[in-house]
Design an enzyme around this catalytic site. Structure first.
Site, PDB file in Angstrom:
ATOM      1  N   CYS A 171     -12.076  -2.911  -8.360  1.00 13.58           N
ATOM      2  CA  CYS A 171     -10.680  -3.265  -8.078  1.00 13.58           C
ATOM      3  C   CYS A 171      -9.798  -3.239  -9.324  1.00 13.58           C
ATOM      4  CB  CYS A 171     -10.608  -4.644  -7.422  1.00 13.58           C
ATOM      5  SG  CYS A 171     -11.468  -4.727  -5.831  1.00 13.58           S
TER       6      CYS A 171
ATOM      7  N   ASN B 121      -7.420  -2.970   1.593  1.00 12.96           N
ATOM      8  CA  ASN B 121      -7.798  -2.967   0.175  1.00 12.96           C
ATOM      9  C   ASN B 121      -8.415  -1.616  -0.161  1.00 12.96           C
ATOM     10  OD1 ASN B 121      -9.024  -3.271  -2.319  1.00 12.96           O
ATOM     11  ND2 ASN B 121      -9.913  -5.269  -1.881  1.00 12.96           N
TER      12      ASN B 121
ATOM     13  N   HIS C 155      -2.986  -5.851  -7.471  1.00 12.91           N
ATOM     14  CA  HIS C 155      -4.038  -5.201  -6.696  1.00 12.91           C
ATOM     15  C   HIS C 155      -4.007  -5.759  -5.285  1.00 12.91           C
ATOM     16  CE1 HIS C 155      -7.796  -4.063  -5.003  1.00 12.91           C
ATOM     17  NE2 HIS C 155      -8.331  -5.261  -5.133  1.00 12.91           N
TER      18      HIS C 155
END
Length: 335
Positions: free
Chosen positions: A114, A292, A262
């Site tokens: 991530c 995501n 993020h």
């Protein structure tokens, strides 16, 4: 000594939209449950297009290079961030070099999940600052959907993740008051197994182990996430690393024109927004429609924010990420 600046952005997502209601047909879940916990309404999953992590990265890169107004052969270096490469090795950076028919420049693969795009930007920034390279292509791309456990057993992870890619072209900036002002990177490996995909890996379970056991209940090759633990750490580390970047540049939260976090969980973004007392116009979220996308989430969101006119020349833009490893980081940009 130079600064680096972003001169081209692009993104690509698969056409196939998967709604929460569609997931409820695969596993015991529902739209209300998913939205309440994550903020996600839908995501994109590669279906019949044949797209891969590298091919999506190439599509995003072509747009970024065109918008940068340079020829592909002016690219001096390629950095590719992903946790889902097409092959165990080599990484997708060299596939991009071949697909774009770029001269034999170096290609580096970043495995920081991530935080991958933030780490990749930091590497590119420092290569440019030292004068080693002038134009660097940075890509974040992920194909999660082929590796998810799409049953009730895996719903805590599978409902969160989507596929897509984003790319940026960075170049040299002689005015050091502009461009990327600073980058800040951290890790805490003691929590590595709180968000992890164990197999295949040389340390615990390699392919021969999986084949020998032939265990249909083996979960080692599906992602594992301790969701509450990750959330609690993420909100702390996001806050710390954003403040670190602001203080480094003698800025305050009031100076932020656009925060691109993020896209891990809308609740995390909302927590950070409230803590820093930022308005809706100062934070960009698109997890609602993409889920995501790990290393791709920041470049996709950054590209969309720029396309929508939410980022303008002179703006202070902050990128921040937290994820598996644990790793986290921030980037402070004067656009």
């Amino acid at each position: 000594m130079y600064n680096s600046k972003i001169i081209g952005l692009g993104h690509f997502v698969p056409e196939n939209v998967v709604t929460n209601d569609e997931l409820s047909q695969l596993m015991d879940t529902n739209d209300e449950w998913i939205q309440e916990r994550t903020g996600i309404k839908e995501r994109r999953w590669v279906k019949d297009s044949g797209d891969t992590t590298s091919s999506m990265g190439v599509k995003a890169a072509k747009i970024a290079i065109e918008r940068a107004g340079i020829d592909k052969d002016e690219i001096d270096f390629i950095i590719f961030a992903t946790l889902s490469p097409d092959m165990y090795f080599p990484g997708p950076g060299v596939q991009v070099q071949e697909a774009l028919n770029i001269k034999t420049v170096g290609a580096l693969d970043i495995r920081n999940q991530c935080s991958g795009f933030v780490y990749a930007i930091s590497v590119a920034d420092n290569f440019i600052k030292t004068g080693m390279y002038k134009n660097i292509l940075v890509i974040g791309s992920e194909l999660h959907s082929h590796g998810l456990d799409k049953t009730t057993r895996g719903r805590g992870v599978s409902v969160i993740f989507g596929d897509g890619a984003g790319a940026a072209v960075l170049t040299r900036e002689e005015d050091t008051s502009k461009g990327i002002l600073s980058t800040h990177l951290h890790s805490q490996g003691e929590h590595a197994e709180e968000l992890v995909l164990v197999a295949p890996g040389m340390g615990k379970r390699w392919v021969n182990d999986i084949i020998a056991d032939n265990d249909p209940n083996d979960e080692s090759y599906f992602p594992h996430m301790n969701g509450q633990f990750v959330f609690k750490n993420a909100v702390v580390r996001f806050s710390e690393v954003i403040m670190e970047g602001l203080q480094k540049n003698k800025l305050t939260p009031e100076d932020i024109d656009m925060l691109i976090p993020h896209q891990a969980n809308l609740r995390i973004s909302q927590f950070i927004q409230k803590k820093f007392q930022l308005s809706d116009d100062q934070v960009f979220n698109n997890i609602q429609k993409y889920g995501n996308t790990t290393a791709a989430s920041i470049p996709i969101a950054l590209t969309e924010a720029w396309e929508q006119g939410k980022i303008k020349t002179g703006d202070t833009v902050v990128l921040a990420a937290f994820g598996s490893g644990f790793t986290w980081g921030s980037v402070i940009i004067k656009w």
